[in-house]
Design an enzyme around this catalytic site. Structure first.
Site, PDB file in Angstrom:
ATOM      1  N   ASP A 133     -18.832  81.159  56.402  1.00  0.00           N
ATOM      2  CA  ASP A 133     -18.836  81.958  57.618  1.00  0.00           C
ATOM      3  C   ASP A 133     -20.191  81.830  58.275  1.00  0.00           C
ATOM      4  O   ASP A 133     -21.216  81.846  57.596  1.00  0.00           O
ATOM      5  CB  ASP A 133     -18.566  83.431  57.269  1.00  0.00           C
ATOM      6  CG  ASP A 133     -17.089  83.684  57.144  1.00  0.00           C
ATOM      7  OD1 ASP A 133     -16.324  83.063  57.918  1.00  0.00           O
ATOM      8  OD2 ASP A 133     -16.691  84.474  56.273  1.00  0.00           O
ATOM      9  N   SER A 190     -24.528  98.344  78.482  1.00  0.00           N
ATOM     10  CA  SER A 190     -25.204  99.589  78.149  1.00  0.00           C
ATOM     11  C   SER A 190     -26.444  99.687  79.020  1.00  0.00           C
ATOM     12  O   SER A 190     -26.779  98.733  79.732  1.00  0.00           O
ATOM     13  CB  SER A 190     -25.582  99.615  76.675  1.00  0.00           C
ATOM     14  OG  SER A 190     -26.483  98.547  76.400  1.00  0.00           O
TER      15      SER A 190
END
Lengths: 547, 699, 289
Positions: B323, B401
């Site tokens: 991964d 944000s």
């Protein structure tokens, strides 16, 4: 010096034919097309050349063919007096017929008889000689089936035994036999159906000059690594080996197929370098063995050779010591067993070498076919031990060597030593060693040699033992039978097991099996794992005699 | 109410199963294992090791002979034959002993807790069934393996992982799995039990480290077959020697009867000595110790292999699926550049970027603050001090944000979202910004656009940071013949850039669990073995399909069930170490087998002349070591054969040195050491032993 | 009806054996016999017979005995090598002696059926006889002057070690070839005693004969086939003076004949030079006519 040149020219000649002849055999066993003659044979035999056999069916076909062959030959020998061209020879006794039938079908060609006084011409050519051909083809066919197992990917089938048998016989063995039979006739080998000619010698004595279809049988005797002589004296007999150059050709023919089969192997697995590696293993051992044998014989150690000043006892003037020793090594490095000088009278260490060659399992290069599968089994064992050392489940040519493969390979290397050692021990326990001509260590060698030769399907004899007794015929017959067919079935099972596998692609982490290091390891494994098993027995035979 | 029954106080330093340092073997350990070794002399146990069983039978036989016909030679040899068997058992006992220490510590963790079911009943922990739902409060021990279905808690898993820092376990997601025997530190959770009684993780771990139901691995089986075959061959060779020896002795009437050979042939003691020296006792004695130690080495690294087969498979792996996040790259992206829009002062962009990230506790946000401080000298402002500030948190809907500071509105986020916000505010983002964004994307980075009001100020370049040393590691892998494949959810462009930077061989971009599974299948069809790590429930099918599936301990129960190894440290790079341990295990076996077999040459040269020189004095020529007497030669070979086992126990436990390199290089190295060394060493050692043995009266 | 596969396999096997017997066992050899009838190959395929005055006297390839009825060499002929084929050069019983390099102890017995000569004694006897015939020394290493193998059975107190207690010349019933061995008197052997079995260590005594004796190696050893048609040029040369004497030829003439019938190594490196004894003797006979 001339002796070395003899060896060097042989090497050169074998090197020259390696590629073309190997490629030719590759085409024979891999080609799809069948000749008219072959198609005719398939029809007569009643098989479908396009049907593929699983390992089990292939193995059963081999066994069926061999069983029928043994029966056929046995009957032939038992009724020979009623057949034409028997030259008045009587029927062979039951144990002799059993021994001889097994011997020729197993490609051993151990002879408990003396050809000139036991076998008529018809039995020689239509019985024994036929097996010289087909037993050789069987060996090659099984080896090819094993190689197919390595080359195959996830299949159940390994080819068709009947097709392999027919093609190898008709396309490889027969044409070469025809050519060299003519060469041999030209060299002075007899080829007739005469019962012999009585002559009055120069000093008024009588001599019966024998006849027979010798040349035609002689070629296949060497080419098929059979070794069963037309006459008792085998290739020492002037009619079987008239000149120094026929001697050279005979050694060449002995080595021709076994030393070219690695090429077929390389071609079939798609990596010629793998073939060269196997060739190198066989070559290294063979060369070392020939050099040692010639060295020991020329050095002529031992009381009698020193008294004589040369190890000339049992050798012919026209061949001389070095060439005879070369032949002796060649015949036992393969499963031939023909002799042009008598091993019993070799020096102690010179006589040990043929024995060691056989004890190695005849893998350098071994009998036709049987040598290749023998050496591949050793390679599998080597790969297993060495493969672990590179930190992977061992694999050979992409095929994983797991428990099942090891079981088969281990049983294979177990079989022959078991047959040889148990047989030898039994001979001594039952007192049948007493028929040995020589006493002491040399007598022990004679018995050990006999079982080594039978168990490894070599067929050469140290000589000296009277072996045409019921016990010897039976036990050596069993040794030959087990020594041939048990390994052969194991090899077929291994082939089947390998064929089923998917191949693992090679990577940097795969142990290379074509490099000198690996070649050295196979040689080492052959010597340490196989040959050293016999060290204790050898110590009481040739070594005790030599030191 | 969960009660901890009589739990012994565990101090900090033994909170972890006592880790025995790999490779180090103190003599005390041998001594402590001796009783176990003696127990193993039971023929019913010995039978499982055919090579050593033969030795034991031989030792019994020589004992009988020594009683019947006592002599110094007979007794000393017999004692050493027994020692050979004991040493072999000792090797196994020592290997198991290390596991036992760990098992004991683990057992301490598996206390007899009483589980409190949600329906109010109390059940002893061992009687919990699958599906039971229990409540565990702070200070209590979790009674069994399961998944958190309600609540969140910090859990002390040091009993299993040895890591003292508590971990968070919460319902839902990939951090729901809890392990029995671990302790809840705060809050209360509801756990649904997933284990069957007696099959808890700790139970399995104990069984594993104890080697209780250790099964022979495929390779071990194959090797055992070879060893058995060799043993049979040598047995035959020795047994069939007797008639030949009797014949030879009979022929050489001048030969006197000796301790080695008489009219009845080779004496039993010498025959057994020959046999024991020839059969592969060294590897036969150490084989199971090597296997146990291999598992042990994994445990040392906090990896639990559910079967030895998996450890072996690790050595065989052809393809590693890694991964990206956490394995190849650091877990998170980091700001690596602030690229101002045309006409914007870089300092202004930096300031806005910092402000917008002050309240952003994600690692990305923090990296922006750190970058602003390091590169632009902006001091960190305490969000608490800015009272007038309103922080706008990131939501999946807005995908941005920011901060509202007085009249200023600063936003940062995905390019499309921020641009839209700017346009909504009446601004007109320039083309140039779009180009910057595209540039960052195509280089594999992630662009975060920063805007204030209707102005786009610039772009933050977030970058995946490849862990240091990864490229070297992958180069090593390549040398070992292992292909590395990076798995990532990124788009192919990003994936390619990172793959190139990290030096992996291949990558799978935009990978779904199905893609992963398909990739594994494809590799396997090509005959390759695949290893991977995973933690999520959706990794489970791939973990199950892979030949080596390493589940993270932090992962879900499903993942842990599917894989055949669990990494307690939850460190995805561990996979590489696991492969190395697998290889080391196989190499150790191969090396000691080679050593064992090549040893035979020297032993032949010691024993054969000793046995037969009495009959054929000429055979003393073979006594190339010039050993003192036949008796001393035979005893020296037997002693060497026994001592070499003890000498190699540390090697068997530690494993032979392994350095990642190509198969050719490995083979050459090991062949020199263990093959050639195996030929030479016994010649020297037997000679040295003989120099001592000759002083024993009677030799 | 379909046969079970194991039966059908055997049926195929039987058919295959029959087909191959016809092809390989009859057609192939018979065609080769036919080829052998072609001119040029004809005489070779039939044994390379040598005809003297319309009588076949033997094969060029098969050696013959040149001895009288009692087995003594006829001096006017070159002698062949010793032969183990039947009573000598018998093509119906080709054989080698098969005696090993350490065949050094004779079995001595009054009963000829029980007695047998070791290879060493055979070699020594032949060497002695040939030496006498050719007027050279027949001495060889490990040979006693009387033509037996010079072997002592040495008894020691401890078997192989310790002081010598007794020494027997195991191949000689007459006067031993040595008086004493390491100070111990050597006694002659007695018939029907197996000294090896009595604990003697067989010790061949090298003696002082040259390592390369006057009588060449091939002259004292039997060939593998027992039909060796050749002798070494050295052995022919050794016999030359006798032939010259017996035939009234000059030594040169004989040497030239030998040369004419010497086959060198094929291509210079295969085999060893050999002299075809039958052809040489025929040439001698023909030269005399």
């Amino acid at each position: 010096m001339a002796g070395w040149l003899f060896v060097i020219t042989l090497i050169l000649a074998l090197a020259v034919v390696y590629r073309p002849f190997g490629d030719f055999m590759y085409r024979v066993v891999s080609g799809k097309r069948n000749s008219v003659v072959e198609r005719g044979i398939y029809r007569l035999v009643g098989i479908d050349p396009n049907s593929e056999q699983t390992w089990g069916v292939y193995a059963r076909s081999v066994l069926a063919f061999s069983a029928v062959s043994i029966l056929f030959l046995y009957l032939f020998l038992r009724i020979q007096s009623h057949l034409p061209l028997s030259l008045g020879m009587s029927n062979v006794n039951p144990h002799g017929a059993w021994n001889t039938a097994v011997s020729f079908v197993t490609n051993t060609n151990w002879q408990d008889y003396s050809g000139e006084s036991t076998m008529g011409h018809l039995v020689q050519m239509a019985g024994l000689s036929v097996q010289n051909f087909v037993s050789a083809s069987v060996g090659i066919a099984v080896a090819i089936a094993l190689v197919r197992g390595f080359a195959a990917r996830k299949t159940q089938t390994l080819g068709n035994f009947w097709v392999d048998l027919t093609r190898i016989t008709i396309r490889v063995l027969l044409p070469i036999s025809v050519i060299f039979a003519i060469v041999f006739i030209a060299a002075g080998m007899v080829q007739n159906l005469s019962g012999g000619t009585d002559v009055t010698t120069l000093v008024g004595g009588t001599q019966h000059i024998t006849g027979g279809p010798v040349a035609s049988q002689e070629v296949i005797k060497e080419l098929g690594t059979n070794g069963g002589g037309f006459y008792n004296a085998n290739s020492a007999h002037p009619f079987e080996n008239p000149t120094a150059w026929t001697n050279w050709i005979q050694i060449f023919l002995i080595f021709l197929i076994p030393f070219s089969l690695p090429r077929v192997f390389g071609r079939m697995v798609g990596q010629n370098r793998q073939g060269y590696a196997i060739l190198a293993v066989a070559g290294v051992i063979a060369l070392a063995s020939i050099a040692l044998t010639v060295g020991f014989e020329v050095h002529a150690g031992g009381t009698v050779p020193q008294a004589v000043s040369a190890a000339m006892e049992g050798k012919e003037v026209r061949f001389g010591v070095p060439n005879s020793a070369t032949f002796g090594a060649a015949t036992t490095l393969t499963s031939t067993g023909a002799v042009d000088g008598f091993h019993d009278s070799y020096t102690a260490l010179g006589g040990m070498m043929p024995m060691l060659n056989m004890m190695l399992g005849e893998v350098a290069p071994g009998g036709v076919g049987s040598g290749l599968y023998g050496i591949l089994i050793l390679a599998v064992i080597t790969v297993f031990v060495a493969g672990l050392m590179v930190g992977r489940t061992p694999e050979y040519l992409g095929k994983k060597i797991t428990g099942r493969e090891m079981k088969l390979a281990s049983l294979y290397i177990l079989t022959t030593p078991a047959v040889v050692l148990i047989g030898t021990a039994l001979a001594f326990m039952t007192g049948h060693n007493s028929t040995a001509l020589n006493t002491g260590a040399h007598g022990l060698s004679e018995v050990l040699y006999a079982f080594t030769s039978a168990g490894n399907n070599n067929g050469s004899a140290f000589g000296g033992i009277t072996v045409n007794t019921g016990w010897w015929d039976t036990s050596l017959g069993l040794a030959m039978l087990i020594g041939r067919f048990l390994p052969l079935v194991l090899v077929m099972a291994l082939a089947g097991s390998l064929a089923k596998q998917q191949a693992v692609p090679a990577s940097e982490g795969t142990m290379p099996t074509h490099k000198p290091l690996f070649v050295g390891m196979v040689v080492g494994v052959s010597i340490v794992v196989v040959a050293l098993t016999f060290f204790p027995a050898i110590a009481l035979g040739p070594l005790a005699e030599a030191f | 109410m969960t009660v901890t029954a009589e739990k012994p106080a565990r101090t900090e330093d033994n909170s972890r199963p006592t880790a025995v340092k790999a490779g180090l073997l103190d003599p005390g350990q041998l001594w402590r294992s001796l009783p176990d070794a003696l127990v193993k002399l039971d023929p019913r146990v010995m039978w499982r090791n055919p090579v050593m069983f033969i030795v034991e039978v031989g030792a019994v036989f020589t004992t009988v002979l020594s009683i019947a016909n006592p002599s110094t030679f007979a007794w000393v040899t017999t004692v050493w034959l027994w020692l050979t068997v004991v040493f072999a058992n000792l090797a196994e006992a020592v290997a198991e002993g290390r596991g036992k220490a760990q098992a004991a510590a683990l057992r301490a963790a598996r206390q007899d807790t009483v589980a409190r079911l949600r329906d109010g009943r109390s059940v002893p922990a061992p009687e919990l069934k699958q599906g039971d739902v229990v409540v565990v409060a702070a200070g209590e021990i979790i009674p069994g393996d399961g998944d958190v279905i309600e609540g969140i808690a910090s859990v002390d898993e040091s009993a299993i992982t040895g890591e003292s820092a508590p971990v968070i376990r919460e319902s839902g997601g990939d951090r729901s799995a809890v392990t029995g025997g671990t302790k809840v530190l705060s809050d209360e959770i509801v756990v649904q039990i997933t284990q069957k009684p007696g099959e808890s993780f700790i139970d399995r771990m104990i069984a594993l480290v104890e080697g209780a139901n250790r099964q022979k691995t495929p390779n071990e089986i194959a090797l055992n077959i070879l060893l058995a075959a060799l043993t049979i061959i040598f047995l035959l060779s020795v047994v069939t020697l007797q008639p030949l020896a009797i014949f030879s002795k009979g022929f050489q009437a001048a030969a006197p009867n000796t301790q080695a050979i008489n009219a009845h042939g080779v004496t039993g003691i010498v025959l057994v000595s020959l046999l024991v020296c020839l059969i592969p006792t060294t590897i036969g004695a150490l084989l199971s110790a090597i296997g146990i130690a291999g598992m042990d080495r994994l445990v040392q690294r906090n990896v639990l292999a559910m079967s030895g087969r998996a450890v072996e498979a690790a050595g065989d792996v052809n393809t590693l699926l890694l991964d990206k996040t956490g394995t190849i790259t650091l877990g998170n992206r980091q700001a690596s550049a602030f690229i101002p829009a045309p006409g914007v002062d870089p300092q202004e962009l930096a300031d806005a970027a910092q402000l917008s990230s002050l309240a952003d506790e994600t690692p990305e946000g923090r990296s922006v603050v750190v970058f602003a401080k390091n590169e632009y000298g902006l001091r960190e402002r305490e969000p608490g001090l800015m009272t007038e500030a309103t922080f706008v948190p990131f939501t999946a809907q807005t995908r941005m944000s920011g901060i509202d500071l007085g009249g200023r509105q600063i936003r940062k986020g995905a390019a499309a979202a921020v641009m839209k916000w700017v346009r909504d505010n009446g601004g007109h983002p320039t083309e140039a910004v779009g180009e910057i964004v595209d540039g960052i994307s195509s280089s594999g980075g992630t662009p975060l656009v920063v805007a204030e009001g209707n102005r786009v100020l610039g772009v933050i370049h977030l970058k995946d940071v490849v862990k240091s040393g990864m490229r070297a590691r992958f180069d090593e892998m390549r040398k070992m013949g292992i292909r590395t494949v990076m798995i990532t959810g990124d788009n192919p462009r990003t994936a390619r850039a990172i793959a190139e930077e990290a030096g992996v061989d291949d990558f799978l971009a935009e990978a779904t669990p199905e893609d992963k599974l398909a990739l594994i299948r494809k590799e396997q069809e090509g005959g390759r073995l695949v290893a991977m790590t995973g933690d999520g429930t959706n990794d489970a099918p791939a973990l199950a399909q892979a030949d080596v599936g390493v589940a993270m301990n932090t992962g879900t129960s499903a993942a842990k069930e599917a894989g055949n190894m669990v990494d307690l440290d939850s460190d995805p790079t561990k996979l590489i170490e696991i492969v190395e341990i697998g290889k080391q295990l196989l190499i150790t076996r191969g090396a000691l087998t080679t050593f064992s077999i090549t040893n035979d040459i020297a032993k032949y040269f010691a024993i054969i002349p000793a046995m037969f020189a009495g009959v054929y004095p000429g055979l003393n020529t073979l006594n190339i070591m010039r050993l003192h007497s036949p008796e001393s030669a035979i005893l020296s070979a037997v002693i060497f054969n026994a001592l070499i086992i003890v000498a190699l126990i540390p090697l068997a436990l530690r494993g032979v040195r392994y350095r990642p390199s190509s198969a050719s290089a490995l083979l050459r190295r090991n062949l020199w050491i263990y093959g050639v060394g195996g030929v030479i060493l016994p010649f020297i050692c037997i000679k040295l032993i003989d120099l001592i043995v000759q002083f024993i009266p009677g030799f | 009806m379909r046969l079970p596969s194991w039966i059908s396999q055997h049926v195929a096997a039987l058919r295959a054996v029959i087909v191959f017997t016809i092809v390989l066992g009859l057609a192939y050899p018979l065609v080769m016999v036919a080829v052998g009838k072609l001119p040029g190959l004809d005489s070779r395929a039939n044994g390379s017979m040598i005809t003297v005055a319309d009588n076949k006297v033997g094969s060029k390839l098969i050696g013959q005995l040149f001895t009288d009825k009692d087995g003594n060499p006829i001096p006017k002929y070159f002698q062949s090598r010793p032969s183990a084929a039947g009573d000598g050069y018998d093509p119906t019983s080709t054989s080698a002696s098969n005696l090993g390099p350490e065949s050094i102890v004779d079995t001595l017995s009054k009963n000829p059926d029980d007695a047998s000569q070791s290879l060493l004694t055979q070699v020594c006897t032949r060497s002695l006889d040939i030496g006498k015939l050719e007027g050279v020394s027949g001495a060889r290493p490990f040979c006693a002057p009387d033509g037996t193998g010079a072997v002592l059975g040495v008894f020691r107190s401890g078997g192989f070690t310790g002081p010598i207690t007794r020494v027997v010349a195991v191949n000689e019933t007459g006067t031993p070839f040595l008086d004493t061995y390491q100070g111990v008197k050597v006694e002659p052997a007695q018939n029907d005693v197996d000294y090896q079995a009595e604990g003697a260590v067989m010790t061949p005594i090298r003696g002082d004969a040259p390592a390369k004796p006057a009588v060449p190696a091939d002259a004292v050893t039997a060939s593998g086939s027992g039909l060796d048609p050749d002798i070494s040029p050295q052995y022919a040369d050794l016999q030359a003076p006798r032939i010259a004497r017996e035939r009234g030829l000059t030594l040169d003439q004989v040497h030239q004949l030998i040369k004419a019938h010497t086959d060198g190594r094929t291509l210079g490196f295969m085999g060893e030079p050999g002299v075809n004894v039958l052809e040489l003797n025929i040439a001698l006979d023909q030269g005399q006519k």
